[in-house]
Design a protein around this motif. Structure first.
Motif, PDB file in Angstrom:
ATOM      1  N   LEU A  28      35.319  92.862  76.950  1.00  0.00           N
ATOM      2  CA  LEU A  28      34.983  92.137  75.731  1.00  0.00           C
ATOM      3  C   LEU A  28      34.833  93.151  74.628  1.00  0.00           C
ATOM      4  O   LEU A  28      34.023  94.063  74.733  1.00  0.00           O
ATOM      5  N   ARG A  29      35.567  92.979  73.585  1.00  0.00           N
ATOM      6  CA  ARG A  29      35.646  93.989  72.555  1.00  0.00           C
ATOM      7  C   ARG A  29      34.807  93.600  71.349  1.00  0.00           C
ATOM      8  O   ARG A  29      34.940  92.514  70.808  1.00  0.00           O
ATOM      9  N   ASN A  30      33.931  94.489  70.919  1.00  0.00           N
ATOM     10  CA  ASN A  30      33.123  94.277  69.718  1.00  0.00           C
ATOM     11  C   ASN A  30      33.988  94.663  68.517  1.00  0.00           C
ATOM     12  O   ASN A  30      34.034  95.799  68.101  1.00  0.00           O
ATOM     13  N   GLU A  64      40.284  89.548  71.694  1.00  0.00           N
ATOM     14  CA  GLU A  64      40.809  89.979  70.411  1.00  0.00           C
ATOM     15  C   GLU A  64      40.915  88.763  69.504  1.00  0.00           C
ATOM     16  O   GLU A  64      41.642  87.824  69.811  1.00  0.00           O
ATOM     17  N   ASN A  65      40.186  88.785  68.395  1.00  0.00           N
ATOM     18  CA  ASN A  65      40.167  87.648  67.451  1.00  0.00           C
ATOM     19  C   ASN A  65      39.796  86.351  68.163  1.00  0.00           C
ATOM     20  O   ASN A  65      40.452  85.318  68.005  1.00  0.00           O
TER      21      ASN A  65
END
Length: 721
Positions: A28-30, A64-65
């Motif tokens: 999970l990307r911040n 992502e988004n």
């Protein structure tokens, strides 16, 4: 007939060992804290060494988004590669050398408790990583490394190993303001806060890492520009830049460069993040890298035993003394395979493949018994363009694999062991077409069959295994295993598979109890050896014609037809063998078998053999139950058994004058007017005519032109710049 035993392949591998395949993983990307610097140094195509031997590989998803995008991930050392799919192009590469993780509390759902960690990359941003289970999360943290708010830093296994090697010290070349580059013994302090060395003028020098501004790879910084001839060493150069000067270093090889570059980068980032509270804690590192410098960083081959069919690679029908293979001196053999009476060897870096010995049935792919590199066009394929990475030898056939994962075979095909869909003999190198869509990383051979392991841990088999007249598979078939397989070791008609968890599976002929299942039955499918060694890890396996040997936690276990009490007896279950006479002040690190012969190598480099020797390995000894040491005053790194011959991997060093009576190139006698000359690269002894050329050898510490033999000069001038 005297049968020969195990698939005799030995590999000198200085790279990182393959670890477990990553389970299903989500990243999970911040997005609010991300930076474009994540893609620095991103290659479009995944490097072959990463694909062949990743530290970990598997699927993950990244948010992502607000959308999940799935990637296939390869982790190598501290580099994380993200691909669209397993065979796609690299979309992104993330440098994890300074990263660390912490378990995070999450309110998304109760089942995520303990599965989410915060991934912090200094100077780049913070991410969240989610694994399927808490066990998977723990494994991921161990691979990346961790830290806490108090400044305790636990590096990943590769960085742990690198730091330990840095603390042990390395002999690196230092580029200064004056004079030629010279060697220094550079060490990292135990607390990881400073590096130190002895200077000829300044005495003991200490560089505190908190004063370091930058660790710069290459030669763009520092004093390298003083020497034009150092440009060829840019890939192994680095500059440690601090406020008043820089420490400019040249490593001896790429492995040593990775150790110091990534180790210093990690320490620099960590100390910068925790300047006051930094505390280094090293876990159990599993990575081992070679730290030898110069000549000793490379390998030579010494062979002995019966050589009546050219299998020793030298003109000797029989030798009880290990003889250096002069043809391959200076070529740095990385893997060798011994068949019944033929051999094959792969050269590091160039990927060249040499074969020698008995040339019947096309098993050499050439008609010369002496060592010869495979060249030319075969079945429309240019062998010159192939970079081989692995090779195996059966009784009458040879199998090899290249860096692209393509498998080739040649020799006798009567038992279907070539995998070409027929039993015809193939005297030339030929692709195994049915495996072209598989990513093969290693191959193995029994007497009359072949095996291939894919990058995902699956196993293919073709030929005949159970007995000489057993079921024949002319094309590769997929074997059924419940877990990922990392190694296949073969006897004449039986095989043992080692899984990533350390479990053993055996199948094939069991008429002498060599399968270890407590009976003498044959098995047409792999069966696990349950509860044999408890929780102990299997370190090495050797298979003879009718016996098997395992090295487990430093102890040797044998089963099958064994020599016991002066007679050959059937032992159908693993039995611990008393090795106290060898292990009083030493420990066993590897085992190898052939026919009824067993050999072990100790940590001190001593070689011991026992069993049926056939008056070929030790003079006037037909068989012995007591281990006999092979007299050999060299630094031995590995040993392997053939039909009636053996080979030792030896650290390269200068040949002693009394070892060589003739020029190792032309065979001339050394006389008053024919003097001996050492080649500064391979260490061999040559006459003046065969060693008249000179060359720079910066990798060996020679910054000025020195004498080299004609073979080494040809290699140095023909290799890519």
């Amino acid at each position: 007939r005297r049968v020969h035993g195990e698939n005799r392949t030995f590999e000198m591998n200085r790279s990182v060992s393959t670890a477990n395949v990553v389970p299903s993983l989500s990243l999970l990307r911040n997005t609010s804290s991300m930076s474009s610097t994540l893609s620095m140094r991103t290659p479009r195509v995944l490097p072959q060494d990463v694909r062949a031997k990743p530290t970990k590989a598997g699927r993950l998803s990244r948010k992502e988004n607000d959308k999940w995008v799935e990637y296939y991930v390869f982790l190598k050392h501290s580099d994380l590669y993200l691909l669209d799919d397993e065979n796609g192009q690299v979309k992104e590469m993330i440098d994890l050398s300074g990263a660390h993780c912490e378990i995070q509390n999450t309110s998304e759902s109760p089942e995520l408790a303990g599965c989410v960690v915060s991934l912090v990359i200094p100077g780049v941003g913070t991410h969240l990583i989610k694994a399927e289970t808490t066990t998977d999360t723990t494994e991921w943290i161990q691979l990346i490394g961790s830290s806490d708010v108090k400044g305790k830093v636990v590096p990943n296994p590769f960085i742990c190993s690198a730091i330990r090697q840095m603390q042990s010290g390395s002999r690196l070349r230092k580029v200064g303001n004056k004079g030629d580059p010279h060697f220094i013994e550079l060490k990292l302090s135990l607390d990881g806060r400073q590096i130190e060395w002895d200077s000829r003028k300044k005495g003991h020098v200490t560089l505190v890492l908190s004063d370091v501004i930058e660790v710069a790879r290459g030669q763009s910084k520092g004093k390298f520009s003083r020497f034009k001839n150092l440009q060829q060493l840019e890939s192994t150069s680095l500059a440690v830049v601090y406020s008043t000067d820089s420490l400019d270093l040249i490593c001896n090889d790429k492995n040593e460069f990775n150790v110091w570059a990534q180790g210093l980068e990690f320490l620099h980032r960590s100390i910068k993040q925790f300047p006051e509270t930094f505390h280094l804690e090293l876990g159990n590192a599993s990575v081992q890298e070679s730290r030898q410098s110069g000549m000793e960083a490379h390998n030579d081959l010494y062979m002995w035993g019966r050589g009546d069919k050219g299998q020793l690679g030298v003109k000797a029908k029989l030798s009880y003394k290990p003889l250096v293979m002069s043809t391959l001196m200076g070529k740095d053999v990385v893997q060798i395979a011994l068949g019944k009476d033929h051999c094959a060897a792969v050269i590091r870096d160039t990927g060249e493949l040499y074969t020698w010995g008995c040339d019947k049935n096309g098993r050499l792919a050439h008609n010369d018994v002496e060592p010869k590199q495979l060249r030319g066009i075969s079945h429309g394929v240019s062998i010159n363009a192939i970079k081989f990475v692995g090779v195996a030898a059966g009784d009458f056939h040879t199998v090899a694999v290249d860096e692209e994962g393509v498998v080739y075979s040649w020799g006798m095909g009567y038992h279907g062991q070539l995998g070409h869909g027929s039993e015809a003999t193939e005297p030339f190198v030929r692709v195994v077409e049915s495996l072209k869509n598989e990513q093969i990383i290693s191959v193995s051979c029994s007497s009359t069959s072949s095996f291939a392991i894919t990058r995902s841990g699956s196993v293919y088999h073709w030929g005949t295994l159970e007995t000489a007249e057993g079921t024949r598979h002319q094309l590769p078939i997929l074997l059924d295993f419940p877990e990922r397989i990392v190694q296949i070791t073969c006897g004449d008609f039986h095989a043992v598979a080692t899984s990533e968890s350390g479990s053993l599976y055996s199948w094939g002929s069991g008429s002498f109890g060599q399968l270890g299942h407590g009976n003498t039955e044959n098995l047409d499918h792999p069966q696990k050896l349950d509860g044999v060694f408890g929780e102990n890890h299997v370190d090495d396996i050797g298979c003879g014609a009718a016996h098997t040997v395992a090295l487990v936690g430093g102890s040797v276990f044998v089963w099958g037809l064994v020599l016991q009490g002066g007679a050959h007896k059937i032992q159908s279950s693993p039995m611990r063998r008393d090795m106290s006479s060898i292990c009083k002040d030493d420990s066993i690190i590897s085992v190898s078998c052939a026919a009824m012969l067993t050999a072990v190598l100790t940590e001190a480099g001593r070689i011991f053999v026992w069993g049926v020797l056939g008056d070929a390995i030790v003079e006037q000894v037909e068989e012995t139950e007591t281990p006999i040491q092979i007299p050999f005053e060299k630094t031995v790194r590995g040993v392997l058994c053939g039909g009636n011959h053996m080979v030792a991997f030896v650290a390269r060093q200068w040949m002693a004058d009394d070892e060589v009576k003739l020029c190792m190139a032309c065979g001339s006698d050394f006389k008053t007017f024919v003097r001996r000359h050492h080649c500064r690269r391979c260490g061999g002894i040559f006459c003046g005519s065969c060693s008249s050329k000179t060359s720079l050898l910066p990798d060996y510490g020679h910054m000025k032109h020195v004498r080299v033999c004609d073979s080494c000069y040809e290699f140095l001038t023909s290799r890519p710049k």
